[in-house]
Design a protein around this motif. Structure first.
Motif, PDB file in Angstrom:
ATOM      1  N   ILE A 260      46.710 -27.386  65.828  1.00  0.00           N
ATOM      2  CA  ILE A 260      47.402 -26.718  64.560  1.00  0.00           C
ATOM      3  C   ILE A 260      48.055 -25.215  65.339  1.00  0.00           C
ATOM      4  O   ILE A 260      49.115 -24.874  64.813  1.00  0.00           O
ATOM      5  CB  ILE A 260      46.416 -26.439  63.663  1.00  0.00           C
ATOM      6  CG1 ILE A 260      45.797 -27.454  62.854  1.00  0.00           C
ATOM      7  CG2 ILE A 260      46.920 -25.639  62.588  1.00  0.00           C
ATOM      8  CD1 ILE A 260      46.987 -28.535  62.379  1.00  0.00           C
TER       9      ILE A 260
ATOM     10  N   TYR B 142      49.610 -35.570  68.083  1.00  0.00           N
ATOM     11  CA  TYR B 142      48.185 -35.221  68.292  1.00  0.00           C
ATOM     12  C   TYR B 142      47.086 -36.018  67.454  1.00  0.00           C
ATOM     13  O   TYR B 142      47.519 -36.402  66.228  1.00  0.00           O
ATOM     14  CB  TYR B 142      48.096 -33.753  68.118  1.00  0.00           C
ATOM     15  CG  TYR B 142      48.346 -32.909  66.763  1.00  0.00           C
ATOM     16  CD1 TYR B 142      49.647 -32.752  66.745  1.00  0.00           C
ATOM     17  CD2 TYR B 142      47.356 -32.942  65.872  1.00  0.00           C
ATOM     18  CE1 TYR B 142      49.895 -32.073  65.506  1.00  0.00           C
ATOM     19  CE2 TYR B 142      47.857 -32.345  64.681  1.00  0.00           C
ATOM     20  CZ  TYR B 142      49.023 -31.896  64.584  1.00  0.00           C
ATOM     21  OH  TYR B 142      49.385 -31.393  63.316  1.00  0.00           O
TER      22      TYR B 142
ATOM     23  N   GLY C  83      48.557 -29.992  50.291  1.00  0.00           N
ATOM     24  CA  GLY C  83      46.924 -30.288  50.193  1.00  0.00           C
ATOM     25  C   GLY C  83      46.231 -30.505  51.341  1.00  0.00           C
ATOM     26  O   GLY C  83      46.810 -30.260  52.287  1.00  0.00           O
TER      27      GLY C  83
ATOM     28  N   VAL D 258      43.794 -32.488  53.921  1.00  0.00           N
ATOM     29  CA  VAL D 258      43.506 -33.915  54.432  1.00  0.00           C
ATOM     30  C   VAL D 258      42.416 -33.873  55.444  1.00  0.00           C
ATOM     31  O   VAL D 258      42.062 -32.894  55.984  1.00  0.00           O
ATOM     32  CB  VAL D 258      44.876 -34.430  55.207  1.00  0.00           C
ATOM     33  CG1 VAL D 258      45.878 -34.902  54.143  1.00  0.00           C
ATOM     34  CG2 VAL D 258      45.390 -33.448  56.258  1.00  0.00           C
TER      35      VAL D 258
ATOM     36  N   GLY E 135      50.033 -38.467  54.724  1.00  0.00           N
ATOM     37  CA  GLY E 135      50.690 -37.280  53.836  1.00  0.00           C
ATOM     38  C   GLY E 135      51.539 -36.588  54.789  1.00  0.00           C
ATOM     39  O   GLY E 135      51.205 -36.408  55.929  1.00  0.00           O
TER      40      GLY E 135
ATOM     41  N   HIS F   6      55.616 -32.351  59.407  1.00  0.00           N
ATOM     42  CA  HIS F   6      54.454 -33.252  60.117  1.00  0.00           C
ATOM     43  C   HIS F   6      53.659 -34.139  59.040  1.00  0.00           C
ATOM     44  O   HIS F   6      53.759 -33.913  57.807  1.00  0.00           O
ATOM     45  CB  HIS F   6      53.568 -32.200  60.859  1.00  0.00           C
ATOM     46  CG  HIS F   6      53.128 -31.027  59.932  1.00  0.00           C
ATOM     47  ND1 HIS F   6      52.389 -30.023  60.461  1.00  0.00           N
ATOM     48  CD2 HIS F   6      52.980 -30.792  58.734  1.00  0.00           C
ATOM     49  CE1 HIS F   6      51.815 -29.211  59.699  1.00  0.00           C
ATOM     50  NE2 HIS F   6      52.220 -29.851  58.535  1.00  0.00           N
TER      51      HIS F   6
ATOM     52  N   THR G   6      50.302 -37.211  58.646  1.00  0.00           N
ATOM     53  CA  THR G   6      49.384 -38.044  59.363  1.00  0.00           C
ATOM     54  C   THR G   6      49.397 -39.502  59.049  1.00  0.00           C
ATOM     55  O   THR G   6      50.311 -39.956  58.602  1.00  0.00           O
ATOM     56  CB  THR G   6      48.077 -37.755  58.341  1.00  0.00           C
ATOM     57  OG1 THR G   6      48.390 -38.276  57.043  1.00  0.00           O
ATOM     58  CG2 THR G   6      47.699 -36.396  58.324  1.00  0.00           C
TER      59      THR G   6
HETATM   60  N1  LIG Z   1      44.576 -38.053  57.050  1.00  0.00           N
HETATM   61  C1  LIG Z   1      44.895 -38.300  55.636  1.00  0.00           C
HETATM   62  N2  LIG Z   1      46.061 -39.027  55.698  1.00  0.00           N
HETATM   63  C2  LIG Z   1      46.756 -39.682  54.253  1.00  0.00           C
HETATM   64  N3  LIG Z   1      45.903 -39.046  53.303  1.00  0.00           N
HETATM   65  C3  LIG Z   1      44.706 -38.362  53.307  1.00  0.00           C
HETATM   66  C4  LIG Z   1      44.249 -37.998  54.640  1.00  0.00           C
HETATM   67  N4  LIG Z   1      43.135 -37.344  54.528  1.00  0.00           N
HETATM   68  C5  LIG Z   1      43.164 -37.238  52.960  1.00  0.00           C
HETATM   69  N5  LIG Z   1      44.082 -38.068  52.484  1.00  0.00           N
HETATM   70  C6  LIG Z   1      44.432 -38.026  51.099  1.00  0.00           C
HETATM   71  O1  LIG Z   1      45.586 -37.201  50.515  1.00  0.00           O
HETATM   72  C7  LIG Z   1      44.993 -36.322  49.448  1.00  0.00           C
HETATM   73  C8  LIG Z   1      45.725 -35.001  49.747  1.00  0.00           C
HETATM   74  O2  LIG Z   1      47.186 -35.010  49.529  1.00  0.00           O
HETATM   75  P1  LIG Z   1      48.197 -34.105  49.338  1.00  0.00           P
HETATM   76  O3  LIG Z   1      49.474 -34.587  48.899  1.00  0.00           O
HETATM   77  O4  LIG Z   1      47.745 -32.981  48.234  1.00  0.00           O
HETATM   78  O5  LIG Z   1      48.360 -33.257  50.759  1.00  0.00           O
HETATM   79  C9  LIG Z   1      48.782 -33.808  51.984  1.00  0.00           C
HETATM   80  O6  LIG Z   1      49.101 -35.028  52.054  1.00  0.00           O
HETATM   81  C10 LIG Z   1      49.021 -32.930  53.203  1.00  0.00           C
HETATM   82  C11 LIG Z   1      49.500 -33.725  54.261  1.00  0.00           C
HETATM   83  C12 LIG Z   1      49.717 -32.550  55.379  1.00  0.00           C
HETATM   84  C13 LIG Z   1      49.902 -33.311  56.659  1.00  0.00           C
HETATM   85  C14 LIG Z   1      49.802 -32.407  57.750  1.00  0.00           C
HETATM   86  C15 LIG Z   1      50.100 -33.201  59.184  1.00  0.00           C
HETATM   87  C16 LIG Z   1      49.645 -32.694  60.386  1.00  0.00           C
HETATM   88  S1  LIG Z   1      48.240 -31.421  60.060  1.00  0.00           S
HETATM   89  S2  LIG Z   1      47.947 -31.975  58.121  1.00  0.00           S
HETATM   90  C17 LIG Z   1      43.570 -36.225  49.710  1.00  0.00           C
HETATM   91  O7  LIG Z   1      42.928 -35.687  48.456  1.00  0.00           O
HETATM   92  C18 LIG Z   1      43.253 -37.766  50.163  1.00  0.00           C
HETATM   93  O8  LIG Z   1      43.266 -38.510  48.862  1.00  0.00           O
END
Ligand SMILES: Nc1ncnc2c1ncn2[C@@H]1O[C@H](COP(=O)(O)OC(=O)CCCC[C@@H]2CCSS2)[C@@H](O)[C@H]1O
Length: 327
Positions: A15, A34, A72, A74, A132, A145, A147
């Motif tokens: 991060i 990563y 949010g 993750v 996400g 970015h 996931t």
């Molecule tokens: N790893 C991962 N991938 C997809 N969805 C997830 C993951 N972990 C949790 N969740 C689901 O998404 C919600 C939150 O959704 P919400 O839409 O609130 O938040 C996000 O998606 C944020 C994405 C950030 C991506 C960044 C990229 C690199 S560093 S982090 C959570 O409550 C779960 O239901």
């Protein structure tokens, strides 16, 4: 364009790498990949304590890191691949996520996975989320970015993000909890995070013929580690930066019912009120007073509580019960 494969699985490091690349790296067009060891990545404008299952996270040694982008919370582990596009601001519609999710969808669709972009920033397969995505803009540059859940521990993901929504009142960004899925269920056998990383790199090179691989230098790593030490591994950034909140929790102990109310400003307790039908030899105001100005953090609260004879305030209680009251 540079393609960078992080040498680390440490979430603080990765991060911090994003901030380093955005603020201190000369090349603008980058694609970073990563994978983090078990960690929770919280959005910039979230209340960390309200988003995580603190007891579980501590028990499992899961790192908690606040990122620079909004959105949010993750969960990451070695079965989750993260991809990050960095470019100059103004070349694309900032609100549109589809430009940078496109290569992922093209790759997956090519492998026979019926993945789609849904809403603004989620990638789904058959109604369940596997990716996400979030964005940020700063100093004329932007990052998008996301996931990719490939083979993550779904039970741990669910437990780590399980919270009691009634404890916090705040204006922080809330997570959009969804049903999640690992792509493993859809991918050809043997396609893990490493394989997906290689496939994604090939897809990016196909679209950006001038793209070259770049390895972080010793100097880059030293600068990233400095950012880790100064910011990304600190309680002040990961927890203390949370928007101000009111906290309330009640517990039932043999001596009766106890309820605590806290006003937390910049991570510090600004007001504390303890109510209940317990018997008190000592005025509860004395304990409330001691909490003021302290961090709403377990080690700090524990330090105060262990130095007190709690039975004088509450009658028959244990230290563990009273600690539970504060988180
Ligand atoms: N790893 C991962 N991938 C997809 N969805 C997830 C993951 N972990 C949790 N969740 C689901 O998404 C919600 C939150 O959704 P919400 O839409 O609130 O938040 C996000 O998606 C944020 C994405 C950030 C991506 C960044 C990229 C690199 S560093 S982090 C959570 O409550 C779960 O239901």
């Amino acid at each position: 364009m540079y393609i960078i494969d992080s040498p680390s699985n440490n979430a603080y490091f990765n991060i911090a790498t994003e901030e380093f690349l955005l603020s201190r790296f000369p090349t603008e067009d980058l694609f970073l990949l990563y994978v983090n060891a078990p960690s929770i990545i919280v959005g910039k404008f979230q209340n960390t304590l309200a988003e995580i299952n603190l007891d579980f996270v501590k028990e499992k040694g899961i790192k908690v890191v606040r990122r620079m982008s909004g959105g949010g919370t993750v969960y990451h582990d070695l079965g989750n691949l993260n991809f990050s596009f960095h470019t100059v601001l103004g070349q694309h519609d900032f609100m549109d996520f589809s430009i940078f999710t496109e290569p992922v969808l093209t790759l997956l669709n090519g492998l026979g996975v019926p993945a789609v972009l849904q809403g603004r920033n989620d990638l789904l397969v058959e109604g369940r989320k596997f990716s996400g995505n979030a964005k940020l803009a700063r100093q004329g540059k932007m990052i998008q970015h996301g996931t990719i859940l490939i083979d993550s521990e779904m039970e741990i993901l669910a437990d780590a993000l399980k919270v009691n929504p009634l404890k916090f009142i705040d204006k922080a960004t809330k997570s959009n909890r969804s049903r999640v899925v690992n792509l493993r269920e859809y991918l050809p056998a043997g396609t893990g995070t490493e394989e997906m990383k290689d496939l994604l790199k090939e897809e990016i090179i196909k679209n950006n013929p001038g793209a070259q691989r770049y390895t972080l230098t010793e100097d880059d790593v030293a600068q990233i580690e400095k950012l880790v030490a100064e910011k990304y591994e600190t309680w002040d950034w990961n927890f203390g930066f949370s928007p101000n909140y009111n906290y309330r929790k009640a517990i039932k102990v043999p001596a009766g019912f106890i309820e605590v109310h806290l006003d937390v400003v910049k991570g510090n307790i600004d007001k504390a009120k303890i109510f209940g039908d317990f018997f008190a030899a000592k005025p509860i105001e004395e304990l409330e007073e001691k909490l003021l100005g302290q961090k709403h953090e377990d080690a700090e609260i524990k330090k105060i509580l262990v130095s007190e004879d709690l039975t004088e305030y509450f009658g028959k209680v244990t230290l563990e019960e009273i600690i539970q009251l504060f988180f």
